[in-house]
Structures are given as C-alpha cells and as structure tokens.
Design a protein around this motif. Structure first.
Motif, PDB file in Angstrom:
ATOM      1  N   SER A  34       0.930  -1.294   0.079  1.00 18.95           N
ATOM      2  CA  SER A  34       0.110  -0.065   0.046  1.00 18.95           C
ATOM      3  C   SER A  34       0.860   1.395   0.025  1.00 18.95           C
ATOM      4  O   SER A  34       0.405   2.403  -0.522  1.00 18.95           O
ATOM      5  N   ARG A  35       2.060   1.014   0.410  1.00 17.69           N
ATOM      6  CA  ARG A  35       3.106   2.461   0.540  1.00 17.69           C
ATOM      7  C   ARG A  35       3.168   2.841  -0.960  1.00 17.69           C
ATOM      8  O   ARG A  35       3.221   4.033  -1.210  1.00 17.69           O
ATOM      9  N   ALA A  36       3.389   1.995  -1.639  1.00 20.08           N
ATOM     10  CA  ALA A  36       3.806   2.305  -3.183  1.00 20.08           C
ATOM     11  C   ALA A  36       2.584   2.754  -3.841  1.00 20.08           C
ATOM     12  O   ALA A  36       2.319   3.884  -4.676  1.00 20.08           O
ATOM     13  N   VAL A  37       1.178   2.581  -3.377  1.00 24.42           N
ATOM     14  CA  VAL A  37       0.074   3.006  -4.052  1.00 24.42           C
ATOM     15  C   VAL A  37      -0.161   4.565  -3.473  1.00 24.42           C
ATOM     16  O   VAL A  37      -0.612   5.597  -4.077  1.00 24.42           O
ATOM     17  N   LEU A  38       0.261   4.687  -1.969  1.00 23.27           N
ATOM     18  CA  LEU A  38      -0.012   6.014  -1.499  1.00 23.27           C
ATOM     19  C   LEU A  38       1.164   7.037  -2.263  1.00 23.27           C
ATOM     20  O   LEU A  38       0.733   8.195  -2.258  1.00 23.27           O
ATOM     21  N   ARG A  39       2.076   6.592  -2.569  1.00 26.17           N
ATOM     22  CA  ARG A  39       3.303   7.493  -3.057  1.00 26.17           C
ATOM     23  C   ARG A  39       3.080   7.576  -4.664  1.00 26.17           C
ATOM     24  O   ARG A  39       3.788   8.281  -5.223  1.00 26.17           O
ATOM     25  N   GLY A  40       1.839   6.927  -5.176  1.00 26.67           N
ATOM     26  CA  GLY A  40       1.569   7.046  -6.642  1.00 26.67           C
ATOM     27  C   GLY A  40       2.522   6.509  -7.604  1.00 26.67           C
ATOM     28  O   GLY A  40       2.593   6.636  -8.728  1.00 26.67           O
ATOM     29  N   GLU A  41       3.156   5.413  -7.176  1.00 27.60           N
ATOM     30  CA  GLU A  41       4.132   4.602  -7.918  1.00 27.60           C
ATOM     31  C   GLU A  41       3.607   3.419  -8.329  1.00 27.60           C
ATOM     32  O   GLU A  41       3.917   2.617  -9.286  1.00 27.60           O
ATOM     33  N   THR A  42       2.176   3.210  -8.151  1.00 25.22           N
ATOM     34  CA  THR A  42       1.515   1.912  -8.544  1.00 25.22           C
ATOM     35  C   THR A  42       0.250   2.152  -9.257  1.00 25.22           C
ATOM     36  O   THR A  42      -0.701   3.126  -8.614  1.00 25.22           O
ATOM     37  N   ASP A  43      -0.092   1.801 -10.454  1.00 25.79           N
ATOM     38  CA  ASP A  43      -1.103   2.002 -11.423  1.00 25.79           C
ATOM     39  C   ASP A  43      -2.313   1.236 -10.661  1.00 25.79           C
ATOM     40  O   ASP A  43      -2.179  -0.018 -10.270  1.00 25.79           O
ATOM     41  N   ILE A  44      -3.334   1.938 -10.327  1.00 24.15           N
ATOM     42  CA  ILE A  44      -4.529   0.805  -9.918  1.00 24.15           C
ATOM     43  C   ILE A  44      -5.835   1.206 -10.877  1.00 24.15           C
ATOM     44  O   ILE A  44      -6.155   2.135 -11.338  1.00 24.15           O
ATOM     45  N   TRP A  45      -6.243  -0.060 -11.434  1.00 27.41           N
ATOM     46  CA  TRP A  45      -7.338   0.123 -12.289  1.00 27.41           C
ATOM     47  C   TRP A  45      -8.471  -0.924 -11.660  1.00 27.41           C
ATOM     48  O   TRP A  45      -8.345  -1.888 -11.263  1.00 27.41           O
ATOM     49  N   LEU A  46      -9.794  -0.308 -11.582  1.00 24.68           N
ATOM     50  CA  LEU A  46     -10.617  -0.842 -10.919  1.00 24.68           C
ATOM     51  C   LEU A  46     -12.099  -1.097 -11.822  1.00 24.68           C
ATOM     52  O   LEU A  46     -12.291  -0.348 -12.696  1.00 24.68           O
ATOM     53  N   ARG A  47     -12.445  -2.298 -11.489  1.00 26.67           N
ATOM     54  CA  ARG A  47     -13.686  -2.653 -12.207  1.00 26.67           C
ATOM     55  C   ARG A  47     -14.857  -1.930 -11.747  1.00 26.67           C
ATOM     56  O   ARG A  47     -14.907  -1.733 -10.451  1.00 26.67           O
ATOM     57  N   GLU A  48     -15.703  -1.220 -12.521  1.00 26.13           N
ATOM     58  CA  GLU A  48     -16.838  -0.581 -11.849  1.00 26.13           C
ATOM     59  C   GLU A  48     -18.109  -1.748 -11.483  1.00 26.13           C
ATOM     60  O   GLU A  48     -18.006  -2.615 -11.985  1.00 26.13           O
ATOM     61  N   GLU A  49     -18.878  -1.327 -10.559  1.00 30.41           N
ATOM     62  CA  GLU A  49     -19.715  -2.370 -10.144  1.00 30.41           C
ATOM     63  C   GLU A  49     -20.631  -2.679 -11.002  1.00 30.41           C
ATOM     64  O   GLU A  49     -21.112  -1.971 -12.087  1.00 30.41           O
ATOM     65  N   THR A  50     -20.907  -4.102 -10.962  1.00 27.77           N
ATOM     66  CA  THR A  50     -21.883  -5.034 -12.075  1.00 27.77           C
ATOM     67  C   THR A  50     -23.022  -5.158 -11.492  1.00 27.77           C
ATOM     68  O   THR A  50     -23.260  -5.150 -10.213  1.00 27.77           O
ATOM     69  N   PRO A  51     -24.155  -5.042 -12.490  1.00 35.72           N
ATOM     70  CA  PRO A  51     -25.520  -5.474 -11.842  1.00 35.72           C
ATOM     71  C   PRO A  51     -25.617  -6.726 -11.271  1.00 35.72           C
ATOM     72  O   PRO A  51     -24.794  -7.558 -11.577  1.00 35.72           O
ATOM     73  N   GLY A  52     -26.827  -7.320 -10.596  1.00 33.64           N
ATOM     74  CA  GLY A  52     -26.781  -8.635 -10.121  1.00 33.64           C
ATOM     75  C   GLY A  52     -26.724  -9.495 -11.040  1.00 33.64           C
ATOM     76  O   GLY A  52     -26.228 -10.694 -11.026  1.00 33.64           O
ATOM     77  N   THR A  53     -27.647  -9.542 -12.212  1.00 32.01           N
ATOM     78  CA  THR A  53     -27.427 -10.520 -13.164  1.00 32.01           C
ATOM     79  C   THR A  53     -26.736 -10.050 -14.584  1.00 32.01           C
ATOM     80  O   THR A  53     -27.489  -9.197 -15.232  1.00 32.01           O
ATOM     81  N   ARG A  54     -25.621 -10.279 -14.776  1.00 32.59           N
ATOM     82  CA  ARG A  54     -24.964  -9.215 -16.091  1.00 32.59           C
ATOM     83  C   ARG A  54     -25.232 -10.168 -17.425  1.00 32.59           C
ATOM     84  O   ARG A  54     -25.402  -9.128 -18.279  1.00 32.59           O
ATOM     85  N   ILE A  55     -25.424 -11.165 -17.255  1.00 35.35           N
ATOM     86  CA  ILE A  55     -25.748 -11.970 -18.758  1.00 35.35           C
ATOM     87  C   ILE A  55     -27.237 -12.165 -18.704  1.00 35.35           C
ATOM     88  O   ILE A  55     -27.703 -12.891 -17.934  1.00 35.35           O
ATOM     89  N   ARG A  56     -27.852 -11.829 -19.875  1.00 37.62           N
ATOM     90  CA  ARG A  56     -29.229 -12.089 -19.870  1.00 37.62           C
ATOM     91  C   ARG A  56     -29.562 -13.222 -20.660  1.00 37.62           C
ATOM     92  O   ARG A  56     -28.544 -13.948 -21.219  1.00 37.62           O
TER      93      ARG A  56
END
Length: 621
Positions: free
Chosen positions: A506-528
């Motif tokens: 977490s230290r490297a994240v706080l210093r901005g040395e680590t890239d973080i890519w996050l998945r956005e929240e998905t709906p309950g049933t993604r595949i219809r």
C-alpha cells in the motif's frame, strides 16, 4: 498432454478388445481424448495418474480395464451415493458390480464378500476406511484382483481442497499388492496436490495422463453480492426456470434459509446438510436425483459423488476456499456436455470471513501460508476484468490460446474499467488516519462524510479524510474497498475482528508509484437469457431443450417411460437412459433393433431389456 505408456502392451487376458467391450457394454462407438491410451496402459498392467475433468469419462478408464483383465477391479470411492449410482449403472449395462459400505447389513456384506472370492464380480466399490482394515485386506488376498482404482485421489493430499485422512492409509495397496496395477483419478489437482498424490500412492515412476481442464459448455459468471438470495432468485427465474441446480452455502443455517426462500418464491428447492435427520437427507437427495427440476441447497459436503448429468447450474452464495474447490463444485454442472452455468455472488465479507477462518484455525504456519495463497488465487479469479476461463485454466498450468473464450461474463459482457489511483489513495489514507482499527462500514462513513455516533465519538469528523470521497456512494466504495483487498493493498486484522489494515504494497500506492485499475460495480445478473458465441460455437445460457431437430412429443413419452422404469427399479432416471441417449433416439427415430443399437448409450443389455419397449414408443403416433 498424455504421457506415453511405459508398460508392456499385451493383449487382454480374456481375449476381448477394448473397443468391442466399449460398444457392447456401454453402447459407445469410440474413445474420447486420452481414454484409449489409459485403458491400454492399465489393461497391460501399468500404473498411472489420471487428471480428467468431471464429465470427461474418468470412470471408463478403470471400468474397461477391469472388464478386460482377469479378476475383479477394486474401486476406492469416498461416498456411498457415488457407489450406489455407479453400481446401479453398471448392473443396467450387464456388468457384475457391487459395493462394500456401511449401508449394507452384515448378511448383505457377507454375500458380496462371497461373490468376490468366488470370482462372480467384475467391479467392487469399497470405502477407503473399510479397504485398509485387516479383514478387508485379508479378503482381497483371497480374491483375484484385476486392478485398484483410487477415485477422487485429491483426497489423499493435505493441500487438496477435500483432504480425507483415511486416504493416506491407501499406501498399503502398493505395499501389499505390488503386482496389481493402480490407477489414481481426480478432476482437480494443482501441481502441489499432484506431487503428494504421486508420493503417497507410490506412483513416482508412473505416467500422468493430464487432459484439458476446460469445460467449454460451462459459462462462468461472478457478480457483486448485494442481496444474494434476491440475486439468486432472479438468476434462476430468468435463466434456469424448471432446471435442476445446486446452490452452495457455507453454513447449515444459511442452507435452511435459502432453501425456504426459494421454495416460498415458487422454486422447488430442498436443503441438504449433515445436521439434517439422515432419513430426510437421503429423501431430499433421492428427489434431486430422480425428479426433474429440483434445486438442492447444500453445504459443500454435497455432490462429490453425484453423477446426475443434467444439472444445469451450480450457484455459490459464499466464496469457496480455493480454485480447486470452485472448479470441483462448479464441475457438477453440465456433465452431459450441454450448456450450463456456474454463477457466484461475491463480496468483501467473503474474503474477510475466509481469511479469518484460516487465521483462527489450528493448522501449521506452512498450511496457513498455502491456504492464503489458494484463497488469493480465487479472489484474483473473482476480481479479474479479463477472461475468467483463461485465468482458471492458467491456475492448473493450461494455456488458453484465444484471448476470449466467449462464454464467461467478462467475455460476453466486458466490465468497464477506470483509473482508480486517486480513489485507492483516498481509501488507504482513510485507513491510515483512523488508526487501522476499523472495518469497512466505518471507513466508508468517514469517506462520504456521514456523521454517525461512532464517527463523532472517535473525532474522525475532524480528520482531513472526512468527506473526501463524496463522489462515490456507499455501494461503490464497497466495490473499491473489496478490490483493494483482492489486490493485496489491504488486509483484515486477525487480532481485531472486522478491522482493515495496510499492507507493505500500500505504501507504493500512496506514493503514486502503482497504477490501480478498478472494475466498476456490475448489476446482479450481468448476462441475460440471450445467445452468445463461444470459441467452440453457439452456446445458449439455458439448455432445457435438446439440440438438433427433435420431436418434443416423442421425447416427452420417452422421459415419462424412463421415469416409470426408474421408479420400478429404484434407481435414478439417468441410470436407465441418459438424456443424450433419449435425444439420440428422438433424432434417429429407429424402427428396428439394429437401428436402435446404433444409438450411443444403447449397449447389448439395454437393447435386450428395453429394445422392444423403446421401439413401441417410437412407433406410437
């Protein structure tokens, strides 16, 4: 890839060849994958380890050699339900098979023992704890043993997901019967587990036949857990109404709650766990096996020995312990090869709960370390934004050449990603500023600037991090928090229940040395419930209807007839005829016994027992 056989290739001792027995007994015209190599190797007297996915045809790898060699094949099997179904299926096919387990009366057990010594059995299924008893070992020395098959061999490994101490004692087989071939089989084993299987069962010099772990007919889908039971109901109603399925829960109470909730919603569901009365548990299992469209809600103890081929979905409401456990449990779907689903609802609390269970266990530090590594691999599978199948297969050392499998949620409906570096820094700063002593809910309250009694009590409304995360709502912050835990930048504190603390990374994240890519929240049933393209062709998410041009009325008549026969004989319907065999009859529309004999799954005995009745049903208009 299969390893070439090192055993001398001799002709079967009873003069029959494997292909003719495959056709006459099991009604199959050819082998799949490495089956022929394995059968040839074991029939010739060789030992081996076989890794083959559920539904891949493992049973034939020892059943055929047992029929081709002189004597009786001894199959070590961990569950009575598995023995019962396998024995029933073999007897239907004309094979002299029996089981020795605790469900037999003393008189019944004595009769099985007499038949073994007299040479009247082709295959005998034995529980591991019974086999290693002095009485059973003495019995086997008096019999002509064709081979030993150790099924569910991962149970021998402490690193496996289903370790059973009684399996360790099976090393006695190699010591007492060194000249009898041994075949160990499992659908699930990583490199560490394979190594222990080989060592404990003394298969060091034996070849390993490793088939692909890919189950292309299973669609993998993992959704963010909001209200898991409601999400499950939606999943079943939209995609699997009227289908047989298995729902796994971590606790007995949860099993009862979910089964009741599904039943109240009009979904035929039954509970199954060790705390139920034995008669009720057996009754529920039998209904699941023998009736169509039953959903069984169970703890993970259920299902290892279940051969029901038409389970259309397996759902998890709690996170399993490892990828091996997940693969084994989801593998109970679609054994007949038809499109099926593996669905799981997953959230932050699942990770925290599993980590706490590991930390609080009395296991050795090494075992805990390996368990954490296995859990982290599963969390990585749950959080990946890329092809789940590719990630799953990579865990078992297999490479999926295609970038997209076309049959997992991430491939069918790719998740959106966002640069999460600033969000991660805000959250980690909040954890640090509040003293690394609080859980998710309190941290989110601080981030979004919610003045709760607890926030004001500790003076956290005066911190610089108070309210700095108002751009996200509570659910979105939970998603961010869970992903940072999955990435290893946060972890639960085993000494403070529910608290989250920073990790070294977490230290490297706080210093901005680590890239973080996050998945956005998905709906309950993604595949219809829509069709999608996989790398192996079109796959529908639900598969109640057979493939190809079929007559639905004939199929209905055949299924009704099968149900009647199964009730009369006291066996599951699929033991009489598999769905695939019924579909084959409907497509072929046979008018003679010879034509019926060419349908896959119709062997000599089934033709003799049911041939005329089946033709009569076909002729009925």
């Amino acid at each position: 890839m299969p390893v070439s056989s090192t055993a001398p290739q001799t002709a079967p001792e009873n003069g029959r060849d494997a292909l003719s027995v495959l056709h006459s007994v099991f009604g199959l015209s050819g082998f799949r994958g490495a089956q022929e190599q394995i059968v040839s190797h074991v029939t010739a007297g060789g030992n081996c380890l076989v890794l083959m996915p559920t539904g891949g045809g493992k049973s034939l790898c020892y059943q055929l050699p047992a029929l081709l060699r002189q004597g009786c094949g001894i199959v070590v099997s961990p569950l009575i339900a598995l023995m019962r179904d396998q024995v029933a299926g073999l007897i239907e096919s004309g094979v002299n098979a029996a089981a020795l387990n605790s469900s037999l009366t003393p008189q019944e057990a004595s009769e099985v023992e007499r038949r073994l010594i007299a040479g009247d059995l082709d295959l005998l299924y034995v529980a591991p704890e019974r086999l290693v008893t002095p009485r059973c070992l003495s019995l086997l020395t008096q019999a002509n043993v064709a081979l030993f098959a150790i099924d569910e061999a991962h149970c021998v490994s402490q690193w496996g997901h289903d370790f059973r101490p009684e399996y360790v004692a099976l090393s006695v087989i190699a010591e007492r019967f060194p000249d009898v071939p041994r075949i160990a089989l499992t659908a699930t084993a990583d490199e560490l587990t394979r190594k222990e299987i080989v060592e404990r069962l003394q298969l060091t010099d034996a070849p390993q036949f490793v088939s692909s772990f890919d189950r292309p007919n299973i669609r993998y889908e993992i959704v963010d857990k909001r209200n898991a039971v409601s999400q499950l109901k939606e999943f079943i109603r939209e995609r699997h109404a009227g289908d047989a399925g298995v729902v796994y829960c971590l606790s007995r109470n949860r099993v009862e709650e979910v089964a009741t909730a599904l039943s109240d919603a009009g979904i035929p569901a039954l509970p199954y766990h060790a705390g139920l009365d034995g008669a009720l548990r057996s009754r529920n299992q039998d209904r699941f096996l023998n009736e169509d469209g039953i959903v069984i809600v169970a703890t993970v103890a259920f299902g290892m020995g279940i051969d029901k081929p038409d389970v259309r979905f397996v759902a998890h409401l709690d996170l399993p312990k490892s990828i091996e456990a997940y693969y084994q449990e989801t593998g109970r779907a679609g054994r007949d090869g038809k499109p099926s689903a593996a669905w799981m609802a997953y959230g932050l609390q699942d990770i925290v709960q599993q980590r706490r269970m590991i930390d609080e266990s009395g296991a050795s530090d090494e075992f805990k370390r390996v368990s954490v590594g296995k859990l982290d691999a599963l969390v990585g599978l749950a959080e990946t934004a890329h092809c789940r199948r590719k990630r799953l297969l990579a865990y078992f050392g297999e490479t999926l050449r295609d970038e997209s499998c076309g049959n997992c949620d991430n491939c069918v409906s790719p998740p959106r990603l966002r640069d999460g570096k600033v969000l991660a820094q805000k959250l980690l700063s909040c954890v640090y500023r509040t003293g690394q002593r609080f859980g998710a809910m309190h941290l989110i309250d601080v981030l979004i600037g919610r003045l709760t009694e607890k926030v004001t009590q500790f003076g956290h409304d005066k911190l610089t991090v108070f309210g700095i995360g108002r751009e996200l709502n509570e659910k979105q912050w939970r998603t961010v928090l869970r992903q940072l835990v999955a990435m290893g930048h946060l972890q639960s504190d085993s000494e403070a229940f529910g608290a989250l603390k920073l990790t070294e990374s977490s230290r490297a994240v706080l210093r901005g040395e680590t890239d973080i890519w996050l998945r956005e929240e998905t709906p309950g049933t993604r595949i219809r419930a829509s069709r999608a393209k996989s790398r192996r062709g079109d796959l529908a998410p639900a598969a109640s209807a057979p493939q190809g041009d079929v007559d639905p009325e004939l199929r209905t008549r055949l299924r009704a007839w099968r149900s009647d026969i199964a009730r009369e004989r006291g066996v599951p319907a699929y033991v009489v005829l598999h769905d695939a065999t019924i579909d084959g009859i409907v497509r072929a529309w046979p008018t003679t016994l010879d034509e019926l004999r060419n349908v896959p799954g119709i062997g000599d005995k089934k033709l003799e027992h049911y041939g005329e009745e089946l033709l009569r049903l076909v002729r009925t208009r």
